[in-house]
Design a protein around this motif. Structure first.
Motif, PDB file in Angstrom:
ATOM      1  N   ASN A  52       0.828  -1.218   0.000  1.00 29.41           N
ATOM      2  CA  ASN A  52       0.000   0.000   0.000  1.00 29.41           C
ATOM      3  C   ASN A  52       0.857   1.262   0.000  1.00 29.41           C
ATOM      4  O   ASN A  52       0.539   2.233  -0.688  1.00 29.41           O
ATOM      5  N   ALA A  53       1.946   1.239   0.758  1.00 31.08           N
ATOM      6  CA  ALA A  53       2.855   2.398   0.806  1.00 31.08           C
ATOM      7  C   ALA A  53       3.475   2.646  -0.566  1.00 31.08           C
ATOM      8  O   ALA A  53       3.529   3.791  -1.031  1.00 31.08           O
ATOM      9  N   LEU A  54       3.912   1.577  -1.235  1.00 37.12           N
ATOM     10  CA  LEU A  54       4.539   1.715  -2.549  1.00 37.12           C
ATOM     11  C   LEU A  54       3.538   2.222  -3.588  1.00 37.12           C
ATOM     12  O   LEU A  54       3.868   3.066  -4.423  1.00 37.12           O
ATOM     13  N   GLU A  55       2.306   1.721  -3.528  1.00 32.44           N
ATOM     14  CA  GLU A  55       1.262   2.188  -4.443  1.00 32.44           C
ATOM     15  C   GLU A  55       1.003   3.682  -4.216  1.00 32.44           C
ATOM     16  O   GLU A  55       0.888   4.454  -5.165  1.00 32.44           O
ATOM     17  N   ASP A  56       0.930   4.066  -2.955  1.00 30.73           N
ATOM     18  CA  ASP A  56       0.678   5.462  -2.594  1.00 30.73           C
ATOM     19  C   ASP A  56       1.786   6.372  -3.125  1.00 30.73           C
ATOM     20  O   ASP A  56       1.518   7.418  -3.720  1.00 30.73           O
ATOM     21  N   ILE A  57       3.031   5.948  -2.931  1.00 26.19           N
ATOM     22  CA  ILE A  57       4.187   6.727  -3.408  1.00 26.19           C
ATOM     23  C   ILE A  57       4.158   6.792  -4.944  1.00 26.19           C
ATOM     24  O   ILE A  57       4.338   7.858  -5.536  1.00 26.19           O
ATOM     25  N   ALA A  58       3.917   5.649  -5.584  1.00 26.90           N
ATOM     26  CA  ALA A  58       3.963   5.560  -7.051  1.00 26.90           C
ATOM     27  C   ALA A  58       2.987   6.526  -7.718  1.00 26.90           C
ATOM     28  O   ALA A  58       3.310   7.145  -8.729  1.00 26.90           O
ATOM     29  N   TRP A  59       1.798   6.659  -7.145  1.00 27.74           N
ATOM     30  CA  TRP A  59       0.757   7.470  -7.794  1.00 27.74           C
ATOM     31  C   TRP A  59       0.874   8.959  -7.490  1.00 27.74           C
ATOM     32  O   TRP A  59       0.063   9.750  -7.952  1.00 27.74           O
ATOM     33  N   LYS A  60       1.877   9.358  -6.747  1.00 27.69           N
ATOM     34  CA  LYS A  60       2.127  10.790  -6.506  1.00 27.69           C
ATOM     35  C   LYS A  60       3.340  11.211  -7.331  1.00 27.69           C
ATOM     36  O   LYS A  60       4.338  11.678  -6.808  1.00 27.69           O
ATOM     37  N   GLN A  61       3.217  11.039  -8.663  1.00 24.67           N
ATOM     38  CA  GLN A  61       4.350  11.243  -9.573  1.00 24.67           C
ATOM     39  C   GLN A  61       4.934  12.643  -9.515  1.00 24.67           C
ATOM     40  O   GLN A  61       6.122  12.824  -9.764  1.00 24.67           O
ATOM     41  N   ASP A  62       4.121  13.630  -9.203  1.00 27.44           N
ATOM     42  CA  ASP A  62       4.635  15.009  -9.143  1.00 27.44           C
ATOM     43  C   ASP A  62       5.678  15.166  -8.041  1.00 27.44           C
ATOM     44  O   ASP A  62       6.493  16.085  -8.090  1.00 27.44           O
ATOM     45  N   GLN A  63       5.699  14.263  -7.074  1.00 23.88           N
ATOM     46  CA  GLN A  63       6.665  14.359  -5.976  1.00 23.88           C
ATOM     47  C   GLN A  63       8.044  13.795  -6.354  1.00 23.88           C
ATOM     48  O   GLN A  63       8.998  13.953  -5.617  1.00 23.88           O
ATOM     49  N   TYR A  64       8.114  13.117  -7.501  1.00 24.96           N
ATOM     50  CA  TYR A  64       9.425  12.624  -7.952  1.00 24.96           C
ATOM     51  C   TYR A  64       9.628  12.939  -9.436  1.00 24.96           C
ATOM     52  O   TYR A  64      10.149  12.131 -10.198  1.00 24.96           O
ATOM     53  N   ASP A  65       9.240  14.125  -9.830  1.00 22.45           N
ATOM     54  CA  ASP A  65       9.453  14.650 -11.198  1.00 22.45           C
ATOM     55  C   ASP A  65       8.869  13.781 -12.302  1.00 22.45           C
ATOM     56  O   ASP A  65       9.410  13.722 -13.402  1.00 22.45           O
ATOM     57  N   ASN A  66       7.763  13.092 -12.018  1.00 18.28           N
ATOM     58  CA  ASN A  66       7.082  12.271 -13.022  1.00 18.28           C
ATOM     59  C   ASN A  66       8.039  11.317 -13.754  1.00 18.28           C
ATOM     60  O   ASN A  66       7.884  11.086 -14.952  1.00 18.28           O
ATOM     61  N   ASP A  67       9.008  10.780 -13.035  1.00 17.65           N
ATOM     62  CA  ASP A  67       9.981   9.849 -13.614  1.00 17.65           C
ATOM     63  C   ASP A  67       9.297   8.498 -13.841  1.00 17.65           C
ATOM     64  O   ASP A  67       8.981   7.785 -12.891  1.00 17.65           O
ATOM     65  N   ILE A  68       9.064   8.151 -15.115  1.00 23.35           N
ATOM     66  CA  ILE A  68       8.346   6.923 -15.460  1.00 23.35           C
ATOM     67  C   ILE A  68       9.071   5.676 -14.966  1.00 23.35           C
ATOM     68  O   ILE A  68       8.445   4.681 -14.583  1.00 23.35           O
ATOM     69  N   VAL A  69      10.401   5.722 -14.920  1.00 24.89           N
ATOM     70  CA  VAL A  69      11.183   4.572 -14.438  1.00 24.89           C
ATOM     71  C   VAL A  69      10.883   4.321 -12.959  1.00 24.89           C
ATOM     72  O   VAL A  69      10.718   3.175 -12.530  1.00 24.89           O
ATOM     73  N   VAL A  70      10.797   5.396 -12.184  1.00 25.27           N
ATOM     74  CA  VAL A  70      10.473   5.269 -10.756  1.00 25.27           C
ATOM     75  C   VAL A  70       9.072   4.688 -10.596  1.00 25.27           C
ATOM     76  O   VAL A  70       8.852   3.761  -9.809  1.00 25.27           O
ATOM     77  N   PHE A  71       8.116   5.204 -11.356  1.00 24.66           N
ATOM     78  CA  PHE A  71       6.739   4.701 -11.279  1.00 24.66           C
ATOM     79  C   PHE A  71       6.683   3.203 -11.576  1.00 24.66           C
ATOM     80  O   PHE A  71       6.095   2.425 -10.827  1.00 24.66           O
ATOM     81  N   MET A  72       7.335   2.802 -12.665  1.00 28.40           N
ATOM     82  CA  MET A  72       7.320   1.387 -13.057  1.00 28.40           C
ATOM     83  C   MET A  72       8.019   0.504 -12.026  1.00 28.40           C
ATOM     84  O   MET A  72       7.545  -0.589 -11.709  1.00 28.40           O
ATOM     85  N   ALA A  73       9.126   0.986 -11.467  1.00 29.06           N
ATOM     86  CA  ALA A  73       9.867   0.203 -10.465  1.00 29.06           C
ATOM     87  C   ALA A  73       9.025  -0.005  -9.212  1.00 29.06           C
ATOM     88  O   ALA A  73       8.973  -1.108  -8.661  1.00 29.06           O
ATOM     89  N   LEU A  74       8.346   1.055  -8.758  1.00 28.51           N
ATOM     90  CA  LEU A  74       7.536   0.960  -7.542  1.00 28.51           C
ATOM     91  C   LEU A  74       6.335   0.036  -7.728  1.00 28.51           C
ATOM     92  O   LEU A  74       6.037  -0.786  -6.860  1.00 28.51           O
ATOM     93  N   THR A  75       5.644   0.162  -8.865  1.00 29.41           N
ATOM     94  CA  THR A  75       4.485  -0.699  -9.094  1.00 29.41           C
ATOM     95  C   THR A  75       4.923  -2.155  -9.299  1.00 29.41           C
ATOM     96  O   THR A  75       4.281  -3.066  -8.780  1.00 29.41           O
ATOM     97  N   ALA A  76       6.053  -2.354  -9.988  1.00 21.75           N
ATOM     98  CA  ALA A  76       6.563  -3.720 -10.179  1.00 21.75           C
ATOM     99  C   ALA A  76       6.955  -4.339  -8.843  1.00 21.75           C
ATOM    100  O   ALA A  76       6.656  -5.512  -8.579  1.00 21.75           O
ATOM    101  N   ALA A  77       7.617  -3.557  -7.993  1.00 19.44           N
ATOM    102  CA  ALA A  77       8.022  -4.051  -6.666  1.00 19.44           C
ATOM    103  C   ALA A  77       6.800  -4.451  -5.849  1.00 19.44           C
ATOM    104  O   ALA A  77       6.773  -5.523  -5.222  1.00 19.44           O
ATOM    105  N   GLY A  78       5.776  -3.616  -5.869  1.00 16.15           N
ATOM    106  CA  GLY A  78       4.545  -3.906  -5.120  1.00 16.15           C
ATOM    107  C   GLY A  78       3.862  -5.173  -5.613  1.00 16.15           C
ATOM    108  O   GLY A  78       3.484  -6.041  -4.821  1.00 16.15           O
TER     109      GLY A  78
END
Length: 185
Positions: A79-105
């Motif tokens: 749940n924490a990773l999903e929450d972090i992943a969907w707040k892309q504006d907090q990490y410069d909308n880096d698609i690699v970060v989004f994909m890594a977090l959702t894949a990890a979850g």
């Protein structure tokens, strides 16, 4: 007879999943003929890297929760990773970060293999580093490389003034890039 051997060894333990957690450590040495010597057990906290970016810190906190109790904290961490992943504006909308977090979850919830946990922990570490260092690490590497090229040119008796001036300009440009990356951070 008895012989004393003294050796030093350095291991960076900051990327270890247990970094920042209390551990019991025992040193065990084995000689060439298989005789073992053991130290007393020492309890101390493994050193950990300090992350400054709030998203990197949140990822490392989730990673630590996972390490402390994988079975109990799996869904909390998901749940924490999903929450972090969907707040892309907090990490410069880096698609690699989004994909890594959702894949990890997803891997946490669905992968039952014995390597799943260590793979997720490694992925979270690398993602936190990407957020924390980002372009700064790359700019720092380029600055070091430019400095090395300048030192080589200065040490080369056949280097022309033009070549040395070009290397000096490369260092200036790389320094400017590095300072820009530092300012953006």
């Amino acid at each position: 007879g008895k012989a004393d051997a003294v050796t030093e060894s350095f291991h960076d333990l900051t990327p270890h999943p247990w970094a920042g957690l209390p551990v019991d450590i025992k040193l065990i040495a084995t000689d060439g003929v298989g005789q073992r010597g053991e130290s007393a057990v020492m309890r101390f906290k493994l050193p950990e890297r300090t992350f400054l970016h709030p998203v990197a810190r949140a990822i490392i906190a989730a990673r630590k929760q996972l390490t402390e109790n994988p079975s109990r904290n799996k869904s909390t961490v998901f749940n924490a990773l999903e929450d972090i992943a969907w707040k892309q504006d907090q990490y410069d909308n880096d698609i690699v970060v989004f994909m890594a977090l959702t894949a990890a979850g997803r891997r946490l919830l669905h992968d039952k293999s014995e390597h799943a946990l260590s793979t997720v922990q490694q992925l979270l570490w690398e993602t936190a580093l990407r957020i924390e260092d980002g372009t700064l690490s790359l700019a720092e590497q380029e600055l070091r490389a430019a400095q090395d090229r300048l030192m080589e040119a200065l040490a080369d008796p056949n280097a022309t003034d033009e070549e040395i001036n070009q290397r000096i300009q490369e260092v200036r440009d790389a320094l400017e890039e590095f300072l820009q990356a530092l300012a953006e951070r």
